[in-house]
Design a protein around this motif. Sequence first.
Motif: not given
Length: 159
Positions: A135-148
Motif C-alpha cells: 500500500t502506497f499513499t498518494l499526496h496532493f496539493r488540494d485533496s486529502p491523501p489517497l491510500a492505494v
Amino acid sequence: MSRSPLRAAAAVPLLVCLATLAMLVAWTATGNAGTPARLSAAEGRVLIPYGKESTAAFFTVRNTGTADDTLTGVTAPPGYRAMLSRTVDIGRNARRMEMVRTATVPAGGSLRMTAAGLDVMVSPPPRLEVGDRLTFTLHFRDSPPLAVRTRAVATLSGP
C-alpha cells in the motif's frame, strides 16, 4: 434636500453589490462555479525487482471534479522510499530517469503512470512475488491523501 443626493450616491454602490451577490449565488446554485477535484485510484501495480537498486510502481489517478489537482508526493510502506520519476529520451535511443516534484491530475481526466513516462521509484526494492500487495499513499496539493494498494507483477503487460 441635502440628504437626497447623499442617499442616491450611497444607494448605487449598495445596489451594485446586491446585484453582484445575487448573480454569484445564481451562478453557484446552477453548478457553474465548479467542483473541487474528486480523486480516486484503482489498484496499482509494482514491478517485481530485477536488481538491487530500485523498482517502480504505477497508478492511474482519476479526477471527476472540475478543478485540476497536483500529485505532490508518494509515501511508500515502512522501510522504503518512494519518489516520483520520469523517463526522458536523451537521443540516440538512450533514456535517463529524472526526479519529478509534481504531476497534474487534470479536471475530468486522469494521470496515468507508465514505464515509459511518469512512475514511482521505490528503493530499496521490496522482496516480492507475483500477487503480493503493498500500500502506497498518494499526496496532493488540494485533496486529502489517497491510500492505494498495488499488486506485484513480473511485467506491465496485461490488466
